[in-house]
Design an enzyme around this catalytic site. Structure first.
Site, PDB file in Angstrom:
ATOM      1  N   GLY A  56       0.768  -1.174   0.065  1.00  0.00           N
ATOM      2  CA  GLY A  56      -0.011  -0.069  -0.035  1.00  0.00           C
ATOM      3  C   GLY A  56       0.590   1.319  -0.085  1.00  0.00           C
ATOM      4  O   GLY A  56       0.530   2.264  -0.612  1.00  0.00           O
ATOM      5  N   HIS A  57       1.914   1.297   0.613  1.00  0.00           N
ATOM      6  CA  HIS A  57       2.917   2.450   0.873  1.00  0.00           C
ATOM      7  C   HIS A  57       3.516   2.596  -0.510  1.00  0.00           C
ATOM      8  O   HIS A  57       3.678   3.799  -0.947  1.00  0.00           O
ATOM      9  CB  HIS A  57       3.770   2.264   1.998  1.00  0.00           C
ATOM     10  CG  HIS A  57       3.043   2.057   3.292  1.00  0.00           C
ATOM     11  ND1 HIS A  57       2.502   2.536   3.830  1.00  0.00           N
ATOM     12  CD2 HIS A  57       3.259   1.121   4.155  1.00  0.00           C
ATOM     13  CE1 HIS A  57       2.239   2.476   5.186  1.00  0.00           C
ATOM     14  NE2 HIS A  57       2.746   1.381   5.268  1.00  0.00           N
TER      15      HIS A  57
END
Length: 506
Positions: A56-57
């Site tokens: 996600g990052h």
């Protein structure tokens, strides 16, 4: 025959050339095991993101990373940005010690430097320029000044009659130590006139709040640093993926947080009240606004033990040494209430706000006793008993694996009046004098003693039993074989406790 051989050789050469061709997406080089070394040879300065497609990052970083690459390309910079899918190019991941995603490394003149800058396009570009160029760009025209202003939210300009003066040297020393902001220096008469500067001045230009701050007196390294710290961020910083690095990585370690949803009718009013208080404590306490309508911020709410029913709300946290949280006495959010809350903290009048679960009615009905914040001291620090406590997190895989053994241990000692086997969910219960760094953590509170003994031995029924029966004297340390296994196991060993940044999933 010769003609056919030539055709084959041309085909082979074409395939080989294509195989080594470096792909590109949004001006970012896409590197593989086959093209990585070639890229390093071809480009003197190259920033490489090691990523995982599911991370996600990494997905959040992608637009800013591409924008930074485009900025550099448009300015004819020789610095390149690249990325490597480390889940596919595992040899590269292993070679450069990639343990998490994204990991970003800067390759420059055979040196490899860890990237520790921010996550916006400007942050990335400014960091790279600092690593490859002068500490402060020399401005010679008003046009250069305007270009600098247009390309950045914040710029720091040293305006000096002589750029080789002692004051200018102090400015450059600060510039060398800051990778997060663009610095410039000038003595150009036209620029002095444009900035309306008549004496040596450090000017901070920004696109928010009052737009400009000047330091005109007592210019030293210390005062320049303090000046920048005070003015480089908005009076109220909105928490998001882009600002997180600046919030948690900045010099100001005391933060007051306002939790309020942007969709609520009171949002703007609360922001204004919060901002009025922020003006008073600027440079001392960082004021942060968190949009609770944003699902990305749910982890932050969890970290502070807040639910939607509790909102709007304020909390204060200090990142000095041990993270400590504070809760205001009043639920009102006005400028006066905020100022009273902050001043009480600065005066040392507040007690930490510790999370605790409600004590279950059946907490002591099973062989393994359930501890929460309110009954911990009463049970664990009872000197008439030896108490062994597992500090766990519900999501921790190692903790889940330990639970059956812990239940067996409780069963083994359930008839001993002088031994207690207990457990506590450390994500929902905080203790003032016991800080947990990883999960699971096991501590003994021995009988007839104020000592607390950490258990680092084998997580077996036999190991725990030996530790208890010796009142912490034997079995608490890992054997040489176990220690060697732990050293090589890496991520398969204990899971880190939820520190401020990790827990809120920045």
């Amino acid at each position: 025959m010769i003609r056919n051989l030539i055709i084959v050789l041309v085909a082979v050469l074409t395939i080989t050339t294509q195989a080594k061709e470096i792909a590109e997406e949004d001006n970012v080089l896409v590197l593989t095991n086959d093209t990585f070394d070639e890229a390093l040879e071809k480009h003197k300065h190259i920033l490489v993101e090691f990523y995982a497609p599911w991370c996600g990052h990494c997905k959040q970083l992608a637009p800013a990373y591409a924008a930074a690459a485009t900025q550099l390309k448009d300015s004819d910079s020789d610095i390149k940005l690249a990325k490597v899918d480390a889940t596919v190019e595992q040899d590269l991941g292993q070679k450069y010690g990639i343990k998490g995603y994204p990991t970003i490394k800067f390759f420059s003149d055979s040196n490899v430097i860890e990237y520790n800058g921010g996550r916006t396009a400007d942050d990335i570009v400014n960091w790279l320029k600092k690593k490859t160029g002068p500490a402060a760009t020399e401005l010679n025209t008003v046009a250069e000044l305007n270009t600098l202003k247009e390309g950045n939210q914040v710029v720091v300009i040293g305006v000096f009659k002589k750029t080789d003066s002692d004051l200018a040297e102090s400015f450059l020393q600060v510039a060398k130590s800051r990778d997060d902001l663009p610095f410039a220096i000038t003595s150009n008469a036209d620029i002095l006139k444009e900035l309306n500067v008549k004496a040596d001045t450090v000017v901070l230009l920004k696109t928010f709040d009052e737009g400009r701050n000047d330091l005109t007196k007592d210019i030293t390294e210390a005062t320049i640093r303090e000046f920048i710290q005070t003015n480089q961020l908005p009076m109220v910083v909105e928490f998001n993926a882009e600002s997180a690095q600046k919030i948690f990585g900045g010099d100001i370690k005391d933060h007051i947080l306002l939790f309020s949803g942007k969709k609520t009718d009171v949002y703007e009013q609360l922001q204004e009240e919060f901002k009025q208080a922020a003006k008073v404590y600027r440079g001392k306490v960082l004021f942060v606004s968190i949009d609770t309508d944003d699902e990305e911020n749910e982890r932050v709410l969890e970290f502070f033990g807040l639910k939607q029913a509790n909102l709007p709300a304020m909390r204060l946290i200090t990142l000095k040494d041990e993270m400590t949280k504070f809760k205001p006495e009043s639920n009102e959010i006005t400028a006066d209430v905020v100022k009273t809350f902050v001043q009480s903290y600065l005066d040392g009048k507040l007690k930490p706000h510790l999370l605790t679960q409600d004590l279950p009615d059946d907490w002591d009905k099973q062989p393994v006793k359930v501890l929460v914040g309110t009954n911990f001291d009463e049970v664990a620090k009872d000197k008439s008993k030896t108490v062994l406590v597992e500090f766990y997190a519900p999501w921790c895989g190692h903790c889940k694996a330990l639970f059956p053994i812990w239940d067996q241990l409780g069963e083994q000692y359930k008839d001993r009046d002088d031994v207690v086997i207990a457990k506590i969910d450390s994500t929902a219960n905080e203790l003032e004098d016991v800080k947990i760094q990883s999960f699971p953590t096991i501590k003994m509170f021995p009988k007839d003693s104020d000592e607390v003994i950490d258990y680092n031995g084998e997580r077996t029924l036999e190991g725990f039993s030996k530790f208890i029966d010796s009142n912490g004297l034997e079995g608490g340390q890992a054997s040489e074989e176990t220690a060697e296994h732990a050293e090589g196991a890496g991520d398969e060993e204990e899971e880190p406790s939820s520190d401020h940044t990790a827990h809120v999933d920045l």
